[in-house]
Structures are given as structure tokens and as C-alpha cells.
Design a protein around this motif. Structure first.
Motif, PDB file in Angstrom:
ATOM      1  N   ASP A 122       0.839  -1.204   0.000  1.00 60.10           N
ATOM      2  CA  ASP A 122       0.000   0.000   0.000  1.00 60.10           C
ATOM      3  C   ASP A 122       0.868   1.244   0.000  1.00 60.10           C
ATOM      4  N   TRP A 123       0.459   2.193  -0.833  1.00 57.73           N
ATOM      5  CA  TRP A 123       1.108   3.506  -0.881  1.00 57.73           C
ATOM      6  C   TRP A 123       0.022   4.562  -0.735  1.00 57.73           C
ATOM      7  N   THR A 124       0.168   5.447   0.237  1.00 58.88           N
ATOM      8  CA  THR A 124      -0.848   6.465   0.488  1.00 58.88           C
ATOM      9  C   THR A 124      -0.218   7.855   0.395  1.00 58.88           C
ATOM     10  N   PRO A 125       0.069   8.317  -0.825  1.00 62.62           N
ATOM     11  CA  PRO A 125       0.722   9.613  -1.008  1.00 62.62           C
ATOM     12  C   PRO A 125      -0.290  10.753  -1.080  1.00 62.62           C
ATOM     13  N   GLN A 126       0.237  11.959  -1.190  1.00 59.88           N
ATOM     14  CA  GLN A 126      -0.547  13.131  -1.567  1.00 59.88           C
ATOM     15  C   GLN A 126      -0.270  13.390  -3.044  1.00 59.88           C
ATOM     16  N   ILE A 127      -1.320  13.490  -3.841  1.00 58.88           N
ATOM     17  CA  ILE A 127      -1.183  13.782  -5.263  1.00 58.88           C
ATOM     18  C   ILE A 127      -1.833  15.133  -5.527  1.00 58.88           C
ATOM     19  N   CYS A 128      -1.008  16.106  -5.930  1.00 53.88           N
ATOM     20  CA  CYS A 128      -1.484  17.491  -6.121  1.00 53.88           C
ATOM     21  C   CYS A 128      -2.193  17.992  -4.869  1.00 53.88           C
ATOM     22  N   GLY A 129      -1.637  17.633  -3.707  1.00 56.00           N
ATOM     23  CA  GLY A 129      -2.205  18.084  -2.447  1.00 56.00           C
ATOM     24  C   GLY A 129      -3.442  17.336  -2.007  1.00 56.00           C
ATOM     25  N   ARG A 130      -3.801  16.268  -2.717  1.00 54.73           N
ATOM     26  CA  ARG A 130      -5.006  15.501  -2.394  1.00 54.73           C
ATOM     27  C   ARG A 130      -4.633  14.095  -1.924  1.00 54.73           C
ATOM     28  N   ASP A 131      -5.440  13.556  -0.978  1.00 57.22           N
ATOM     29  CA  ASP A 131      -5.201  12.208  -0.483  1.00 57.22           C
ATOM     30  C   ASP A 131      -5.392  11.182  -1.585  1.00 57.22           C
ATOM     31  N   ALA A 132      -4.531  10.167  -1.591  1.00 56.36           N
ATOM     32  CA  ALA A 132      -4.626   9.088  -2.573  1.00 56.36           C
ATOM     33  C   ALA A 132      -4.229   7.782  -1.907  1.00 56.36           C
ATOM     34  N   ARG A 133      -4.665   6.689  -2.506  1.00 56.60           N
ATOM     35  CA  ARG A 133      -4.257   5.366  -2.054  1.00 56.60           C
ATOM     36  C   ARG A 133      -4.066   4.466  -3.269  1.00 56.60           C
ATOM     37  N   ALA A 135      -6.394   1.918  -7.390  1.00 60.60           N
ATOM     38  CA  ALA A 135      -5.936   3.300  -7.207  1.00 60.60           C
ATOM     39  C   ALA A 135      -7.135   4.188  -6.942  1.00 60.60           C
ATOM     40  N   GLU A 136      -7.012   5.063  -5.959  1.00 58.88           N
ATOM     41  CA  GLU A 136      -8.079   6.024  -5.656  1.00 58.88           C
ATOM     42  C   GLU A 136      -7.441   7.361  -5.323  1.00 58.88           C
ATOM     43  N   VAL A 137      -8.157   8.434  -5.630  1.00 58.16           N
ATOM     44  CA  VAL A 137      -7.649   9.775  -5.342  1.00 58.16           C
ATOM     45  C   VAL A 137      -8.818  10.717  -5.144  1.00 58.16           C
ATOM     46  N   GLU A 138      -8.655  11.662  -4.244  1.00 56.71           N
ATOM     47  CA  GLU A 138      -9.644  12.716  -4.056  1.00 56.71           C
ATOM     48  C   GLU A 138      -9.365  13.808  -5.085  1.00 56.71           C
ATOM     49  N   VAL A 139     -10.242  13.952  -6.065  1.00 57.67           N
ATOM     50  CA  VAL A 139     -10.005  14.891  -7.153  1.00 57.67           C
ATOM     51  C   VAL A 139     -10.546  16.284  -6.851  1.00 57.67           C
ATOM     52  N   ALA A 140     -11.452  16.385  -5.895  1.00 61.12           N
ATOM     53  CA  ALA A 140     -12.003  17.661  -5.443  1.00 61.12           C
ATOM     54  C   ALA A 140     -12.523  17.434  -4.034  1.00 61.12           C
ATOM     55  N   ASP A 141     -12.879  18.508  -3.349  1.00 61.61           N
ATOM     56  CA  ASP A 141     -13.357  18.363  -1.977  1.00 61.61           C
ATOM     57  C   ASP A 141     -14.530  17.388  -1.932  1.00 61.61           C
ATOM     58  N   GLY A 142     -14.346  16.284  -1.211  1.00 59.22           N
ATOM     59  CA  GLY A 142     -15.414  15.308  -1.044  1.00 59.22           C
ATOM     60  C   GLY A 142     -15.618  14.356  -2.202  1.00 59.22           C
ATOM     61  N   VAL A 143     -14.844  14.489  -3.288  1.00 58.13           N
ATOM     62  CA  VAL A 143     -15.046  13.659  -4.478  1.00 58.13           C
ATOM     63  C   VAL A 143     -13.854  12.715  -4.647  1.00 58.13           C
ATOM     64  N   LYS A 144     -14.117  11.418  -4.534  1.00 61.03           N
ATOM     65  CA  LYS A 144     -13.077  10.408  -4.728  1.00 61.03           C
ATOM     66  C   LYS A 144     -13.429   9.546  -5.934  1.00 61.03           C
ATOM     67  N   VAL A 145     -12.423   9.268  -6.748  1.00 63.39           N
ATOM     68  CA  VAL A 145     -12.591   8.351  -7.871  1.00 63.39           C
ATOM     69  C   VAL A 145     -11.621   7.182  -7.678  1.00 63.39           C
ATOM     70  N   PHE A 146     -12.004   6.009  -8.213  1.00 60.49           N
ATOM     71  CA  PHE A 146     -11.115   4.850  -8.075  1.00 60.49           C
ATOM     72  C   PHE A 146     -11.244   3.950  -9.288  1.00 60.49           C
TER      73      PHE A 146
END
Length: 418
Positions: free
Chosen positions: A259-270, A300-311
Motif C-alpha cells: 500500500d502507498w498512500t501519497p498526496q497527489i497534487c495536495g489531495r489524499d490518494a491510495r 488506485a483512488e484519489v480525491e479529485v475535489a473536496d469530497g469527491v473520490k474516484v477509483f
């Protein structure tokens, strides 16, 4: 049971539960067995408003302070096949998940050690047979009895290493994201469904002997290694989870996940990647056996906007003589707070593609291709301990044969946290 009786049963169940929820609040999504997920763990903090039954006159927070954390969730799904499939149908399935988390450091001074004991009761039925697909549109169906589920110890060896041993299912730690838990369909809810169709792991609430070693390199990087019992009787619910035996025909599945849980463009990702290596005799679709099965998966998942996650998720095995769906691809979006004034609600869309094995098709005398499932829904977080979630599923090419009309399934998921 006639339609009137079914609708009355569901209405009374929802009404009575709703009447109890006057002082309630976020219910953790539960992932059912064939879907499944066990429920996500609560954090250690206590807020009486998070529970339908409050603080029990101060007893609950007192128990938690002493290291005893009881829990109880109730979930029910009503589903109706309103178009296509094999036949029109509607039904109701329910589930109680209850148990206790024990902090053995507080209770007995065993540093960094916890224990979990849980049971599951499932009741009701599914409309899956009337739809005709490989995925069940009612995710909390499967083994409609009472089980002893989890019975395991977990200990923190040091700041980076932890070990879990006991009766547990692999999906507690592997091949799953919390985002999957909002779907009513087993196409996405729980661990990656392809792993269950080929019987390489078990999931909630089917427990087996197993263990998991976890290494946390730092906040971003984690590695897990798990070994779990597997065998031809792993889905046998008739013993109510009380059969602790290991048989000659049983084998093991070895799971690895990074598992890798970075910040991508300042947004949480996994991002996680994993592999399942199963060692036992699997029955081939067209006769004979295969003694080793390998499956790889990635998410892969990332928060692309406030409250919006795509995977997005993909899983593949080249053993199509054993794997019913050699390739599965799923994707989705989850929007928390789409509706103004309803910041705790979730709006979601899921899509799953399941490619069916030619070998499987030959075994049933059909030419098979794939099945696709689309789902759109909204979870109304009525209170922190109560939610109501309507959704609509569109099942394209159920069963993958082309002989069954595309189906439209309407559903509603109701959940309580006591």
C-alpha cells in the motif's frame, strides 16, 4: 410469500427501526461475505450520538475505558428486479453483526495486544436467481444462518511490525477499499469478487484459520503478508462457524499486498497492488484439477475535489480453467456532500466488467463473453447511527451468455449502529 406480505414485512422492519433511531448518528459501511467486507473499525473515541442506544447510562464509555468495546450493526437490503433478467422478483435480506473488541493491555497488561470476537446472523433471501447474473445484487446475502465469525489476537510487535492470528477472513486486510462498501452489488462490494468466484480466499462472514504480518515502513508505505486456510468446504455455513478442523484436502492461500498512500497534487490518494497464491487442488471446469492458482490485483483512488473520490481496480488470472472471471475491472466515483445541507451523505456510481472464462462456458455448454454491472445510488445519513440508501442497478448481459435480457434492479439499503 405474496407481494403484499413482503412489502409489509419490509415496511414494518424499516418503520420499527426508524422509531428506535431518534437519538442516533455515521454508520460504517459493512461488507457482506460474498461481497463483503467486515465493517470498518471504529476509532477509539466515544461519542454517545454515534450510537442508536446512546451511552447506556454511562456504562458504555466506562467499559471502553476499561478495554471492552461492544458493537452491534443491523443492515437490511430490499431488492426488486423490475425489468429483464429471468423473472420479475423482489425480496428482503437482513444481517446482524455483533461482537466485542478487547484491549488486552488495559485488561491484562499485554502490551499492544487486542482481541476481537464477533458473530453474524443472516436472514432473508436474494433475487439473484431471478436476475441470472454472476454477481448478486443484494450484497448481504450468503449463508443465512448465525455464525461465529472473528476470533483472533493482534499484537503490535514494535512501532513498525504487527501480527494477527486466529479465525478471520482474508478480506479484513487484503484486496479491498472502503469505497467498495457503498455498493449493493457483490460486483464491487467486499473483496475483489473474482477471488471469491474461484474460491481462492474467503470473505466476511466466513472465517478460516489465518494470520497476517504487517510492516509499516512509514505513514505512506505499508506491506502485508497473509496466510489463510482454503479448501472445498470453506463456504460451508452448516457448522455455523464452529468447525475449526483442518482437513487433508485443505490448502493455503498466501497473499501479499503493498500500500502507498501519497498526496497527489495536495489531495489524499491510495494505491495498492497485490497477489494471491493458492496451493491446493482446484476442480477444473472441464475435469481434472489444478494445484496452484495465481491472481494479481491493483487499485488506485484519489480525491479529485473536496469530497469527491474516484477509483479504479483491476484483477487478472491466467488460469481460466479454474477462474470463472479471469479479468475483472471496476471503477467508480463517490461524492460526499453533493447536496447542500447534507454534508454527510454520499452519492456514488460504480461500473464493473467481468470477463467470463471460455473454459467455464464450455462446461455449461454455452459461448460466454462478459457481464457488466452499473449502479447509481445515494446514501442518506439520516443520523450518525442510521442511514437509508436507495440505488438502481443495470445488469448488462447477465450470465454472459447473451440468452438473458439486460436487467434493471431497484434496491434500498437500511443500516443502524446500536
Amino acid at each position: 410469500m405474496n407481494n403484499t406480505k413482503k412489502y409489509t414485512q419490509v415496511a414494518l422492519s424499516v418503520f420499527s427501526a426508524g422509531m428506535l433511531s431518534a437519538h442516533a448518528e455515521d454508520v460504517t459501511p459493512i461488507a457482506p461475505p460474498l461481497a463483503t467486507t467486515a465493517a470498518t473499525e471504529d476509532d477509539a473515541s466515544f461519542n454517545a450520538g454515534d450510537y442508536l442506544t446512546g451511552d447506556w447510562g454511562g456504562l458504555r464509555p466506562d467499559l471502553i475505558d476499561k478495554g471492552i468495546t461492544p458493537f452491534l450493526y443491523y443492515d437490511s437490503i430490499f431488492g426488486a428486479n423490475v425489468s429483464g433478467g429471468i423473472a420479475r422478483d423482489e425480496d428482503f435480506a437482513g444481517q446482524v453483526y455483533a461482537g466485542v473488541d478487547l484491549d488486552l493491555e488495559k485488561l491484562f497488561g499485554w502490551e499492544g495486544t487486542t482481541m476481537k470476537i464477533s458473530t453474524v446472523n443472516r436472514h432473508g433471501n436474494t433475487i439473484s436467481g431471478s436476475v441470472g447474473g454472476i454477481y448478486d445484487p443484494m450484497t448481504i446475502y450468503g449463508g443465512q444462518v448465525t455464525y461465529l465469525y472473528q476470533l483472533f489476537l493482534e499484537t503490535q510487535i514494535n512501532d513498525q511490525w504487527s501480527l494477527k492470528l486466529g479465525r478471520v477472513s482474508a478480506d479484513t486486510d487484503f484486496a479491498k477499499s472502503s469505497l467498495y462498501g457503498y455498493s449493493l452489488s457483490t460486483a464491487i462490494n467486499g473483496p475483489i469478487r473474482a477471488t471469491l468466484l474461484e474460491n481462492s480466499i474467503t470473505s466476511f462472514p466466513y472465517a478460516v484459520w489465518g494470520g497476517r504480518l504487517k510492516y509499516n515502513h512509514n505513514e505512506e508505505h505499508q506491506f502485508q503478508l497473509g496466510v489463510y486456510q482454503t479448501g472445498p468446504d470453506q463456504w460451508d455455513f452448516t457448522k455455523n462457524g464452529l468447525d475449526f478442523s483442518i482437513r487433508d484436502e485443505d490448502g493455503v492461500s498466501v497473499l501479499m499486498q503493498y500500500d502507498w498512500t501519497p498526496q497527489i497534487c495536495g489531495r489524499d490518494a491510495r494505491i495498492f497492488v497485490g497477489a494471491i497464491n493458492s496451493f491446493r487442488d482446484f476442480d477444473n471446469f472441464n475435469g481434472g484439477t489444478t494445484n496452484f492458482l495465481f491472481r494479481a490485483y491493483a487499485h488506485a483512488e484519489v480525491e479529485v475535489a473536496d469530497g469527491v473520490k474516484v477509483f479504479g481496480m483491476a484483477s487478472y488470472s491466467d488460469e481460466d480453467k479454474v477462474a470463472k472471471t479471469p479479468l475483472q475491472i471496476s471503477a467508480g466515483v463517490n461524492y460526499k456532500g453533493l447536496i447542500s445541507g447534507r454534508e454527510d451523505d454520499h452519492t456514488f456510481f460504480f461500473a464493473t466488467y467481468g470477463q467470463l472464462s471460455d473454459e467455464y462456458g464450455d462446461s455449461i455448454g454455452e459461448s460466454v463473453t462478459s457481464e457488466l454491472v452499473y449502479e447509481l445510488g445515494h446514501r442518506f445519513q439520516v443520523t450518525p447511527s442510521c442511514y437509508l440508501q436507495p440505488s438502481v442497478q443495470y445488469i448488462q448481459n447477465p450470465g454472459g451468455t447473451g440468452d438473458i435480457d439486460d436487467a434493471v434492479v431497484l434496491g434500498a439499503w437500511f443500516g443502524l449502529k446500536f
